[in-house]
Every structure is written in structure tokens, then in C-alpha cells.
Design a protein around this motif. Structure first.
Motif, PDB file in Angstrom:
ATOM      1  N   ARG A 141       9.118   9.483   3.740  1.00 27.19           N
ATOM      2  CA  ARG A 141       8.950  10.209   2.476  1.00 27.19           C
ATOM      3  C   ARG A 141      10.259  10.877   2.040  1.00 27.19           C
ATOM      4  NH1 ARG A 141       3.716  10.662   0.807  1.00 27.19           N
ATOM      5  NH2 ARG A 141       2.095  10.414   2.376  1.00 27.19           N
ATOM      6  N   LYS A 142      10.951  11.484   2.983  1.00 27.50           N
ATOM      7  CA  LYS A 142      12.204  12.181   2.660  1.00 27.50           C
ATOM      8  C   LYS A 142      13.262  11.189   2.166  1.00 27.50           C
ATOM      9  CE  LYS A 142      15.637  15.148   4.744  1.00 27.50           C
ATOM     10  NZ  LYS A 142      16.158  16.153   4.202  1.00 27.50           N
ATOM     11  N   MET A 143      13.379  10.053   2.840  1.00 23.17           N
ATOM     12  CA  MET A 143      14.390   9.073   2.450  1.00 23.17           C
ATOM     13  C   MET A 143      14.061   8.479   1.075  1.00 23.17           C
ATOM     14  SD  MET A 143      15.855   5.966   4.718  1.00 23.17           S
ATOM     15  CE  MET A 143      16.895   4.683   4.019  1.00 23.17           C
ATOM     16  N   ALA A 144      12.784   8.233   0.807  1.00 22.34           N
ATOM     17  CA  ALA A 144      12.377   7.585  -0.443  1.00 22.34           C
ATOM     18  C   ALA A 144      12.236   8.552  -1.610  1.00 22.34           C
ATOM     19  CB  ALA A 144      11.063   6.844  -0.229  1.00 22.34           C
ATOM     20  N   VAL A 192       7.018   2.899  -2.505  1.00 24.37           N
ATOM     21  CA  VAL A 192       7.300   2.622  -1.101  1.00 24.37           C
ATOM     22  C   VAL A 192       6.007   2.739  -0.303  1.00 24.37           C
ATOM     23  CG1 VAL A 192       8.461   3.600   0.939  1.00 24.37           C
ATOM     24  CG2 VAL A 192       9.686   3.416  -1.224  1.00 24.37           C
ATOM     25  N   GLY A 193       5.907   1.938   0.743  1.00 21.15           N
ATOM     26  CA  GLY A 193       4.781   2.026   1.657  1.00 21.15           C
ATOM     27  C   GLY A 193       5.188   1.509   3.023  1.00 21.15           C
ATOM     28  N   HIS A 228       0.886  -1.163   0.000  1.00 21.31           N
ATOM     29  CA  HIS A 228       0.000   0.000   0.000  1.00 21.31           C
ATOM     30  C   HIS A 228       0.924   1.213   0.000  1.00 21.31           C
ATOM     31  CE1 HIS A 228      -3.214  -2.801   0.702  1.00 21.31           C
ATOM     32  NE2 HIS A 228      -2.527  -3.293   1.718  1.00 21.31           N
ATOM     33  N   THR A 229       1.043   1.841  -1.160  1.00 17.03           N
ATOM     34  CA  THR A 229       2.045   2.878  -1.364  1.00 17.03           C
ATOM     35  C   THR A 229       1.695   4.176  -0.641  1.00 17.03           C
ATOM     36  OG1 THR A 229       1.032   3.775  -3.355  1.00 17.03           O
ATOM     37  CG2 THR A 229       2.557   1.912  -3.639  1.00 17.03           C
TER      38      THR A 229
END
Length: 185
Positions: free
Chosen positions: A120-123, A130-131, A55-56
Motif C-alpha cells: 500500500r505504501k509503495m503504490a 494494484v492488487g 483483485h485490487t
């Protein structure tokens, strides 16, 4: 003809069998040190891979069952995991370069919902969705008890690389070339 169960039952227990049983009962782990929950009976290279849905962060759902015909890497990580910070940019670059060959990567973060801004920042800028995993349990892949850990599913939906058995848990350029590139041909 005897079944595997009958053959196993007819064989006397070895010292390894007794130690494994004792470890399982006393510590909740197997002889190899893996927690029982991490063991999945059907998680075997060459057998059908368990279906898992991501689940992104942008609200989509991507299921491994819908990705038949692609090579799929499931990567489990967290913002607080040092080796993940090294591995994931390498994986993202590799995934971007090989997407046209049918490579798909799904990134499952073990972070808590409160850490969503850090996730969110890392991805940001990664080439794959990503989820948040939501719990340490990942269906047929068992309880995620170490990270990074990765699993690879081939184009036919069969498990091609079992992260629990890997001596090299993190992706490197060399490991990606050795494990994934042949699956893309």
C-alpha cells in the motif's frame, strides 16, 4: 497438404532441438532458460491475450476482458524488487498522462499478504490499480519467475508486447514511447 505438426515431425531434430529437450527434462527449463511453467502456448504477439483479473487492494475486480477498446499494460512487481522501484513511478506518470487516450495499467504485486502495508505504501499515489497476485502463477501468462515483467494488450485484445521476450524488462520513458505510444494513436 501437411499440417505444421506433420512438417515438424518430418524434419530431423537439430542440435538445438536435442539440447532444448534435454534441458526441459533435466532442469525443467527451456533452452532459453525460462521455466516450463512460464511458457504459455498461446502467448504470442498478435494473438488474443489471455484474460486476467486484478483483485485490487480496495476490493474491486478489474478484468482485462472488460477493457476491450483500451490499451492495457499488465505489470508484475514486488516491494523487494529494486528495478520495480525505478520503473513503477515512470509507468504511473505515463499512465496518468495517457489515460484520456485509453491507456489502462493493472499492477500485480507478488508480495505476500503479510507485506500488504508495504504494498500500500509503495503504490500510494500511483495512477493505476494494484492488487496482490496471490501466487506466482498468472493464468495464461505462466509462472512469474522474474520481475519486473510486463505485457501489453492492444485495443482489440491482442498481445502487443510479450514481456517474456523483451530484452528490456523494465519500462523506461523511451521504451514506453517506442512500444505504447504508437498503440494509443
Amino acid at each position: 497438404m501437411r499440417s505444421d505438426r506433420q512438417l515438424h515431425a518430418a524434419r530431423p531434430w537439430s542440435r538445438r532441438d536435442w539440447l532444448g529437450a534435454a534441458g526441459t527434462l533435466a532442469l525443467g527449463t527451456t533452452l532459453g532458460g525460462r521455466p516450463r511453467e512460464a511458457q504459455a502456448a498461446s502467448l504470442e504477439v498478435g494473438r488474443p491475450a489471455p484474460v486476467l483479473a486484478l483483485h485490487t487492494l480496495d476490493g474491486r475486480t478489474v478484468s482485462t476482458g472488460d477493457l476491450r477498446g483500451h490499451v492495457v499494460i499488465l505489470t508484475f512487481w514486488a516491494t523487494w524488487c529494486g528495478p520495480c522501484h525505478q520503473e513503477l513511478p515512470i509507468l504511473s506518470d505515463y499512465a496518468a498522462k495517457h489515460a484520456h487516450q485509453g491507456l489502462r495499467v493493472l499492477g500485480f504485486s507478488l508480495d505476500e499478504p503479510a507485506s500488504l502495508p508495504e504494498v500500500r505504501k509503495m503504490a500510494e499515489g500511483w495512477s493505476f490499480p494494484v492488487g496482490l497476485l496471490g501466487s506466482a502463477y498468472a493464468g495464461g501468462y505462466g509462472r512469474i519467475w522474474r520481475i519486473p515483467v510486463n505485457f501489453t494488450i492492444d485495443r482489440n485484445g491482442l498481445l502487443a508486447d510479450n514481456g517474456w521476450d523483451s530484452r528490456e524488462p523494465a519500462w523506461t520513458k523511451e521504451r514506453l514511447e517506442r512500444v505504447i505510444t504508437p498503440l494509443l494513436s
